[in-house]
Design a protein around this motif. Structure first.
Motif, PDB file in Angstrom:
ATOM      1  N   LEU A  42       0.834  -1.206   0.000  1.00 57.76           N
ATOM      2  CA  LEU A  42       0.000   0.000   0.000  1.00 57.76           C
ATOM      3  C   LEU A  42       0.870   1.258   0.000  1.00 57.76           C
ATOM      4  CD1 LEU A  42      -2.792   1.394   0.305  1.00 57.76           C
ATOM      5  CD2 LEU A  42      -2.479   1.203   2.790  1.00 57.76           C
ATOM      6  N   VAL A  43       1.903   1.265   0.848  1.00 59.30           N
ATOM      7  CA  VAL A  43       2.794   2.431   0.934  1.00 59.30           C
ATOM      8  C   VAL A  43       3.498   2.665  -0.399  1.00 59.30           C
ATOM      9  CG1 VAL A  43       4.858   3.368   2.044  1.00 59.30           C
ATOM     10  CG2 VAL A  43       3.124   2.209   3.416  1.00 59.30           C
ATOM     11  N   LYS A  65      14.850   3.162   4.623  1.00 58.48           N
ATOM     12  CA  LYS A  65      16.118   2.645   5.134  1.00 58.48           C
ATOM     13  C   LYS A  65      16.617   1.488   4.270  1.00 58.48           C
ATOM     14  CE  LYS A  65      18.298   1.140   9.436  1.00 58.48           C
ATOM     15  NZ  LYS A  65      18.074   0.819  10.867  1.00 58.48           N
ATOM     16  N   LYS A  66      15.680   0.652   3.839  1.00 56.11           N
ATOM     17  CA  LYS A  66      16.040  -0.477   2.979  1.00 56.11           C
ATOM     18  C   LYS A  66      16.624   0.012   1.661  1.00 56.11           C
ATOM     19  CE  LYS A  66      14.000  -4.635   0.917  1.00 56.11           C
ATOM     20  NZ  LYS A  66      12.741  -5.406   0.735  1.00 56.11           N
ATOM     21  N   LYS A  67      15.990   1.033   1.065  1.00 53.90           N
ATOM     22  CA  LYS A  67      16.481   1.593  -0.194  1.00 53.90           C
ATOM     23  C   LYS A  67      17.849   2.245  -0.005  1.00 53.90           C
ATOM     24  CE  LYS A  67      15.147   4.558  -4.071  1.00 53.90           C
ATOM     25  NZ  LYS A  67      16.479   5.162  -4.179  1.00 53.90           N
ATOM     26  N   ARG A  97       6.046   3.975  10.182  1.00 55.50           N
ATOM     27  CA  ARG A  97       7.155   3.055  10.432  1.00 55.50           C
ATOM     28  C   ARG A  97       7.465   2.206   9.209  1.00 55.50           C
ATOM     29  NH1 ARG A  97       5.957  -0.591  13.739  1.00 55.50           N
ATOM     30  NH2 ARG A  97       3.916  -0.009  14.541  1.00 55.50           N
ATOM     31  N   THR A  98       6.416   1.824   8.476  1.00 57.10           N
ATOM     32  CA  THR A  98       6.628   1.055   7.239  1.00 57.10           C
ATOM     33  C   THR A  98       7.350   1.907   6.202  1.00 57.10           C
ATOM     34  OG1 THR A  98       4.639  -0.276   7.633  1.00 57.10           O
ATOM     35  CG2 THR A  98       5.482  -0.203   5.384  1.00 57.10           C
ATOM     36  N   GLY A  99       6.924   3.160   6.054  1.00 53.90           N
ATOM     37  CA  GLY A  99       7.595   4.062   5.118  1.00 53.90           C
ATOM     38  C   GLY A  99       9.052   4.282   5.488  1.00 53.90           C
TER      39      GLY A  99
END
Length: 447
Positions: free
Chosen positions: A203-204, A332-334, A325-327
């Motif tokens: 969704l994000v 951070k992953k990117k 937090r998901t965003g």
């Protein structure tokens, strides 16, 4: 005789004569010793006489008795039974203790207990009403936020579309017209088949791609935690008690007798007129805020009689927190992936570069002469010969003589072209001369 008389007079002095010590005056205490001790300590901090305190209360003098002094005075004010005890004492008043004498002074003020409370209430009124109004405003802001946020409505539209798509096979679940607030918390628990992501992450990512502005609802919802902490029942009670005290003061001011020294009536009447209007406005504002909140709860499909405002707002707070937090996790992953990619590119740039092969004269001539390889191959009808000539031309262009020699060893004939790896003198040809001779023979054969 006189001396004797004098001597006789000296021998007959009474114990109460000028030569004897006076007895210490006994102090009479009528109140509890521990309470008297605490009140004495409090009064010592006033650094003013009992008469000054009494007169300041009569005049309703807020400069002499500020909030701190009134707070201390409220703790020291006499109870009804204590006033009766002190005022009914029929002995020598001067023999009474300090606290008892202080209470006697206060007994001269009509309804002294209520006056002290009303005086302190008056001084604190503006601050207390401002705090109550702030709580009402927070409730109103939270209500308008969840009911009018265009960004959150966009998020709900995407959630509804995702839910209907996932449940398209189910006629009942796949044709929903709205979203239950309780389902918002389930998105992060819906994993993909490979267990590497969940529906909330999808969704994000989707919203960032098509509706990036929708994420602004997270910032808008920052006002909700303060509203969720509000106890509306307590807020209603506080407003009711404040209004009740204002009304009591109004009645007391109306019935108060005014003279040159007692200013309670006129001072508190003026206060009542202003405070009553403010409390009426605050009460109406609170009722309106509660009504709007209940309507918003109903709008989202919840039962306003069963769901408290704090529980209702918690749905939005929890979802906004999970969304943020998901965003952050995706960002951070990117960032980590970009760093890894940069490190790999850095390693490649630091590794020694492969040297480019030097193009032989034959390859250079072929490139400069613009040989039409397709046309050249077209003149050779034999498929095998075409492949071999193409292989030879490709080797010429790359300057790879080893491949040319390998082809020559396999077969020394390409169509009608015959090659020799030796010149007319019988000596071995150098690589450059060999490639030049090969190219000239190909060109000659195709003229």
């Amino acid at each position: 005789g006189g001396g004797g008389g004098g001597g006789g007079g000296g021998s007959n002095r009474s114990p109460g004569g000028g030569g004897a010590k006076k007895k210490k005056k006994e102090i009479v205490t009528l109140l509890d010793s521990k309470r008297s001790y605490n009140i004495n300590i409090a009064l010592a901090r006033f650094k003013m006489s009992h008469d000054v305190i009494r007169d300041a209360l009569l005049r309703m003098d807020s400069e002499t008795l500020d909030e701190d002094k009134l707070v201390a005075l409220a703790k020291c004010k006499p109870e009804a039974g204590e006033l009766d005890t002190v005022t009914s004492y029929d002995g020598d008043v001067s023999s009474l203790g300090s606290v008892e004498q202080f209470f006697l002074k206060l007994s001269e003020i009509p309804q002294v207990q209520f006056r002290i409370d009303a005086f302190l209430f008056k001084i604190r009124f503006e601050k207390n009403v401002a705090e109550l109004q702030e709580m009402v405003d927070v409730l109103k802001l939270a209500t308008s936020c969840v009911s009018e946020s265009k960004h959150f409505k966009t998020v709900l539209e995407y959630i509804l579309a995702l839910g209907n798509y996932l449940n398209h096979a189910n006629k009942k679940k796949g044709c929903a017209y709205g979203v239950r607030l309780s389902s918002l918390d389930k998105f992060k628990g819906m994993k993909s088949s490979d267990q590497k992501t969940n529906l909330l992450e999808f969704l994000v990512v989707t919203l960032r791609k098509f509706k990036p502005e929708a994420a602004e609802f997270v910032e808008e919802f920052k006002v909700l935690p303060a509203a969720a902490k509000l106890d509306i029942t307590f807020l209603e009670s506080s407003v009711g008690k404040t209004l009740g005290m204002v009304n009591r003061i109004g009645k007391a001011a109306k019935s108060a007798k005014t003279d040159g020294t007692d200013r309670f009536g006129p001072v508190m009447q003026a206060f009542y007129d202003e405070a009553k209007q403010k409390m009426d406005d605050l009460g109406s504002d609170l009722k309106s805020a509660i009504k709007e909140m209940k309507q918003t709860v109903t709008f989202y499909g919840e039962d306003a009689k069963k769901v408290a405002s704090s529980e209702f707002l918690q749905y939005f707070i929890g979802f906004a927190d999970s969304f943020k937090r998901t965003g952050d996790m995706l960002d951070k992953k990117k960032e980590l992936e970009d760093r890894q990619k940069a490190r790999e590119e850095g390693k490649k740039s630091r590794s020694p570069k492969s040297k480019k092969r030097h193009l032989g004269p034959g390859a250079a001539i072929a490139k400069a002469g613009g040989l039409d390889v397709k046309a050249l191959l077209g003149k050779n009808k034999n498929k095998k010969d075409k492949n071999k000539i193409g292989f030879a031309m490709k080797s010429l262009r790359s300057g790879d003589s080893s491949k040319i020699r390998a082809a020559l060893r396999r077969r020394q004939k390409f169509g009608t072209i015959k090659f020799k790896n030796r010149g007319a003198s019988g000596k071995k040809l150098t690589r450059a001369k060999f490639e030049q001779a090969l190219l000239s023979r190909i060109q000659k054969n195709n003229q």
